[in-house]
Design a protein around this motif. Structure first.
Motif, PDB file in Angstrom:
ATOM      1  N   LYS A 194      32.169  54.323  45.035  1.00 40.38           N
ATOM      2  CA  LYS A 194      33.268  54.162  43.957  1.00 40.38           C
ATOM      3  C   LYS A 194      33.500  52.526  43.906  1.00 40.38           C
ATOM      4  O   LYS A 194      34.338  52.329  44.629  1.00 40.38           O
ATOM      5  N   ASN A 195      33.344  51.799  43.106  1.00 34.42           N
ATOM      6  CA  ASN A 195      33.100  50.369  43.173  1.00 34.42           C
ATOM      7  C   ASN A 195      34.652  49.962  42.832  1.00 34.42           C
ATOM      8  O   ASN A 195      35.276  50.856  41.304  1.00 34.42           O
ATOM      9  N   VAL A 196      35.901  49.602  43.555  1.00 29.12           N
ATOM     10  CA  VAL A 196      37.287  48.987  42.689  1.00 29.12           C
ATOM     11  C   VAL A 196      36.855  47.539  43.335  1.00 29.12           C
ATOM     12  O   VAL A 196      37.014  47.219  44.917  1.00 29.12           O
ATOM     13  N   VAL A 197      37.298  47.140  42.371  1.00 30.50           N
ATOM     14  CA  VAL A 197      37.730  45.162  42.766  1.00 30.50           C
ATOM     15  C   VAL A 197      39.077  45.234  42.378  1.00 30.50           C
ATOM     16  O   VAL A 197      39.488  45.172  41.132  1.00 30.50           O
ATOM     17  N   MET A 198      39.590  44.495  43.601  1.00 29.61           N
ATOM     18  CA  MET A 198      41.275  44.361  43.065  1.00 29.61           C
ATOM     19  C   MET A 198      41.228  42.730  42.522  1.00 29.61           C
ATOM     20  O   MET A 198      40.322  42.189  42.892  1.00 29.61           O
ATOM     21  N   PRO A 199      42.859  42.444  41.367  1.00 28.91           N
ATOM     22  CA  PRO A 199      42.599  41.391  40.970  1.00 28.91           C
ATOM     23  C   PRO A 199      43.013  39.966  41.635  1.00 28.91           C
ATOM     24  O   PRO A 199      43.690  40.392  42.597  1.00 28.91           O
ATOM     25  N   ALA A 200      42.277  39.381  41.231  1.00 21.75           N
ATOM     26  CA  ALA A 200      42.476  38.446  42.421  1.00 21.75           C
ATOM     27  C   ALA A 200      44.261  37.658  42.337  1.00 21.75           C
ATOM     28  O   ALA A 200      44.838  38.408  41.308  1.00 21.75           O
ATOM     29  N   GLU A 201      44.530  37.488  43.899  1.00 18.75           N
ATOM     30  CA  GLU A 201      45.533  37.301  44.323  1.00 18.75           C
ATOM     31  C   GLU A 201      46.047  35.270  44.386  1.00 18.75           C
ATOM     32  O   GLU A 201      46.986  35.379  44.644  1.00 18.75           O
ATOM     33  N   ASP A 202      45.082  34.406  43.858  1.00 20.92           N
ATOM     34  CA  ASP A 202      45.053  33.223  43.750  1.00 20.92           C
ATOM     35  C   ASP A 202      45.539  32.556  44.906  1.00 20.92           C
ATOM     36  O   ASP A 202      46.166  31.614  45.475  1.00 20.92           O
ATOM     37  N   VAL A 203      45.204  33.347  46.715  1.00 24.70           N
ATOM     38  CA  VAL A 203      45.922  32.992  47.127  1.00 24.70           C
ATOM     39  C   VAL A 203      45.838  31.382  47.649  1.00 24.70           C
ATOM     40  O   VAL A 203      46.811  30.814  47.812  1.00 24.70           O
ATOM     41  N   LEU A 204      43.846  30.911  47.314  1.00 24.96           N
ATOM     42  CA  LEU A 204      43.534  29.234  47.411  1.00 24.96           C
ATOM     43  C   LEU A 204      44.877  28.423  46.588  1.00 24.96           C
ATOM     44  O   LEU A 204      45.211  27.540  46.922  1.00 24.96           O
ATOM     45  N   LYS A 205      44.807  29.151  45.433  1.00 23.93           N
ATOM     46  CA  LYS A 205      46.072  28.577  44.476  1.00 23.93           C
ATOM     47  C   LYS A 205      47.056  28.412  44.752  1.00 23.93           C
ATOM     48  O   LYS A 205      48.340  27.436  44.951  1.00 23.93           O
ATOM     49  N   LYS A 206      48.317  29.666  45.022  1.00 21.04           N
ATOM     50  CA  LYS A 206      49.137  29.935  45.068  1.00 21.04           C
ATOM     51  C   LYS A 206      50.250  30.206  46.153  1.00 21.04           C
ATOM     52  O   LYS A 206      50.875  29.451  46.235  1.00 21.04           O
TER      53      LYS A 206
END
Length: 379
Positions: A194-206
């Motif tokens: 089963k593929n599970v793609v977590m929403p981006a947390e934007d670590v690089l930006k935030k």
């Protein structure tokens, strides 16, 4: 409900000792799936807590088993560094015996380790395949196999060994795979998960503050020295694309009486592990490395990433930067670059949607560069 409350008391106690009380989003999503026995391929940004997302439920399952004399879980990693870090993470939360079995180390010693009845094996695919075929690593008790950093494990140079280890698992073995980026090859290889793609947390930006300091190539190491004195980072990882520059930077900083260490491709495994342990524990605050350390390096509390150049592959910039601001923390990513690199950094700023703050070192402090008007007033 806090998903940690469903774990064993011993695991909850171990997490409390590490000051971990709230699961990260990927842990809240993945732990129940693994506990239910689901085959899962999950994608989550670097630094979001993927290792504990699979370790905690698998250790929880181990604690329900009566026979602790068999190998139960196998974890595959593409590099020695990542395998070693997973092993360290494992030992931080459980007394269930784990063993690190990697290529390049003496196989006789590893065969002796297997006689000690570890339940969790962490290693590289080629060496584990070899040990299974030699009938030294028994697979009959295995209930789960984890493939960490799958995007690297299914690349052309590694896929044969990755495929072989998977084929050697007992029927019904739970398949778990994780990565920061799911490639097309990964989806094909794990078609039954089963593929599970977590929403981006934007670590690089935030969570990462990006700084740029201009320096000609010949002045970069002196600029680095001044930055270290001005900023006094609590724990900094210094990257360079060129392996031969690692030693050069190290020697010049040591000559200036700056305490630091380095690892590169030619560093032998024992020395590399000892160096990483010293850096992880805080005995040394500055570690210089080439891009071999950019993937999968999970060291807590790195305050600063210092890039002495910009890598040709933009993904490496992201992976370098992502060594800081892990597990909800913040960090600083500094590029010390020449004119070409500053232009490239400006392009990356647009491409990645980050904000880059120009800096300079003046009067022993890291400050904003003077404006044209301020420069004229100073004159």
């Amino acid at each position: 409900m806090n998903i940690f409350e469903g774990l064993s008391t011993s695991l909850q106690d171990s997490l409390a000792a590490l000051n971990i009380s709230v699961p990260t989003p990927v842990q809240a999503e993945i732990i129940p799936r693994i506990l239910s026995g689901e085959n899962v391929l999950f994608q989550s940004e670097t630094g979001t807590g993927k290792t504990f997302a699979y370790l905690l439920p698998l250790i929880n399952k181990l604690e329900t088993l009566k026979d602790n004399q068999k190998v139960r879980v196998i974890i595959i990693a593409p590099t020695f560094e990542l395998a070693s870090q997973i092993n360290t993470a494992c030992k931080s939360v459980t007394n269930h015996k784990s063993a690190l079995l990697i290529g390049g180390a003496p196989i006789k010693r590893q065969i002796e380790v297997l006689k000690e009845k570890p339940e969790i094996i962490i290693g590289t695919a080629a060496r584990l395949v070899e040990l299974i075929r030699l009938k030294k690593l028994k697979t009959d008790g295995i209930f789960a196999i984890v493939f960490d950093e799958t995007d690297r494990l299914v690349k052309k140079e590694a896929v044969e060994d990755t495929s072989a280890i998977r084929d050697l698992m007992p029927a019904g073995t739970q398949i778990i795979a994780c990565t920061a980026t799911i490639s097309k090859q990964t989806k094909i290889f794990f078609a039954d998960a089963k593929n599970v793609v977590m929403p981006a947390e934007d670590v690089l930006k935030k969570r990462i503050t990006h700084w740029a300091i201009y320096a000609e190539t010949r002045d970069k190491i002196d600029t680095l020295r001044k930055f270290i004195h001005a900023e006094n980072p609590s724990k900094a990882l210094i990257f360079t694309s060129r392996a031969d520059q690692v030693e050069n930077i190290y020697q010049k900083l040591k000559y200036k009486k700056i305490d630091c260490a380095c690892i590169h491709a030619k560093t032998d495994k024992q020395e590399r592990k000892a160096t990483m342990d010293r850096f992880r524990s805080g005995k040394i605050k500055l570690l210089i490395t080439s891009d071999l350390g950019a993937r999968g390096l999970d060291i807590p509390d790195i305050s600063h990433i210092i890039q002495m150049d910009l890598p040709s592959d933009d993904d490496f910039f992201v992976h370098r930067s992502g060594r800081t601001a892990r597990a909800g923390k913040t960090g600083i990513n500094l590029v010390i670059g020449d004119e070409w690199e500053m232009r490239h950094f400006a392009q990356l700023e647009k491409k990645l949607g980050i904000r880059v703050y120009p800096k300079e070192i003046r009067n022993g402090k890291v400050v904003k560069p003077l404006t044209e008007e301020e420069l004229q007033n100073n004159e």
